[in-house]
Design a protein around this motif. Structure first.
Motif, PDB file in Angstrom:
ATOM      1  N   ARG A   1    -103.930 -74.978  31.847  1.00  0.00           N
ATOM      2  CA  ARG A   1    -103.811 -73.962  30.794  1.00  0.00           C
ATOM      3  C   ARG A   1    -102.358 -73.641  30.481  1.00  0.00           C
ATOM      4  N   GLY A   2    -101.474 -73.795  31.451  1.00  0.00           N
ATOM      5  CA  GLY A   2    -100.069 -73.455  31.270  1.00  0.00           C
ATOM      6  C   GLY A   2     -99.263 -74.632  30.764  1.00  0.00           C
ATOM      7  N   VAL A   3     -98.023 -74.354  30.390  1.00  0.00           N
ATOM      8  CA  VAL A   3     -97.125 -75.415  29.953  1.00  0.00           C
ATOM      9  C   VAL A   3     -95.808 -75.314  30.723  1.00  0.00           C
ATOM     10  N   THR A   4     -95.137 -76.432  30.796  1.00  0.00           N
ATOM     11  CA  THR A   4     -93.772 -76.453  31.301  1.00  0.00           C
ATOM     12  C   THR A   4     -92.897 -77.026  30.204  1.00  0.00           C
ATOM     13  N   VAL A   5     -91.657 -76.592  30.198  1.00  0.00           N
ATOM     14  CA  VAL A   5     -90.701 -77.019  29.187  1.00  0.00           C
ATOM     15  C   VAL A   5     -89.746 -78.010  29.847  1.00  0.00           C
ATOM     16  N   HIS A   6     -89.496 -79.114  29.168  1.00  0.00           N
ATOM     17  CA  HIS A   6     -88.630 -80.179  29.672  1.00  0.00           C
ATOM     18  C   HIS A   6     -87.606 -80.538  28.605  1.00  0.00           C
ATOM     19  N   THR A   7     -86.402 -80.896  29.030  1.00  0.00           N
ATOM     20  CA  THR A   7     -85.441 -81.426  28.060  1.00  0.00           C
ATOM     21  C   THR A   7     -85.800 -82.883  27.782  1.00  0.00           C
ATOM     22  N   THR A   8     -85.547 -83.298  26.588  1.00  0.00           N
ATOM     23  CA  THR A   8     -85.738 -84.700  26.217  1.00  0.00           C
ATOM     24  C   THR A   8     -84.438 -85.446  26.520  1.00  0.00           C
ATOM     25  N   ASP A   9     -84.477 -86.764  26.416  1.00  0.00           N
ATOM     26  CA  ASP A   9     -83.240 -87.545  26.566  1.00  0.00           C
ATOM     27  C   ASP A   9     -82.208 -87.074  25.551  1.00  0.00           C
ATOM     28  N   HIS A  10     -82.654 -86.823  24.341  1.00  0.00           N
ATOM     29  CA  HIS A  10     -81.752 -86.334  23.283  1.00  0.00           C
ATOM     30  C   HIS A  10     -81.159 -84.976  23.670  1.00  0.00           C
TER      31      HIS A  10
END
Length: 165
Positions: free
Chosen positions: A99-108
């Motif tokens: 149900r939850g989300v995590t935030v990740h940086t992209t390569d960009h």
């Protein structure tokens, strides 16, 4: 490091005020400068805070980002949407809790952060005449101040931040 307050000397209080003023001025000067490299994606101050946090917390839920940056959840949601549209972050379903989300940086996003840091380093180093004599002491002091301010941040945002002069 001496603290301001009743025990602080009047001269110390003025010097701490001068330090705070200079930090704000330098921050604005770096921000106004923009970027020489056309690949650099400019960010708002709030977007910059989120990207800075994500460099050290690679898979963060929004609640942890909000706490770390001092942003309200509603404002953070807008910031995350903007960073997603710029291709700098992505949200993924939390593997431990669907149900939850995590935030990740992209390569960009990681490339952009490294690029803008190089430009900041060049600008600040040039402004200081490339004199690194007191750089380690300045970094130690500013790191201590940043840590102390973050640790003593009010838990609620009921009061408005002091306006910049």
């Amino acid at each position: 490091m001496q603290e301001t307050g009743p025990a602080a000397e009047p001269d110390d209080e003025q010097r701490w005020a001068e330090l705070a003023d200079l930090v704000l001025i330098i921050s604005r000067e770096v921000q106004f400068r923009g970027y020489a490299d056309e690949r650099a994606v400019p960010l708002s101050p709030s977007e910059g805070m989120v990207m800075r946090h994500l460099q050290h917390d690679h898979a963060a839920p929004p609640s942890r980002i909000a706490t770390a940056t001092g942003l309200q959840r509603t404002n953070l949601s807008t910031v995350l949407r903007g960073l997603e549209q710029k291709g700098l972050i992505e949200r993924r379903a939390d593997p431990g809790d669907g149900r939850g989300v995590t935030v990740h940086t992209t390569d960009h996003g990681r490339t952009n952060y490294a690029l803008v840091r190089r430009e900041w380093a060049t600008a600040v180093s040039t402004a200081a005449g490339h004199d690194a004599t007191h750089l380690d002491a300045a970094l130690a002091l500013l790191t201590s101040v940043e840590s102390g301010l973050a640790a003593s941040r009010p838990r609620t945002r009921a009061t408005r931040p002091a306006p910049e002069s």
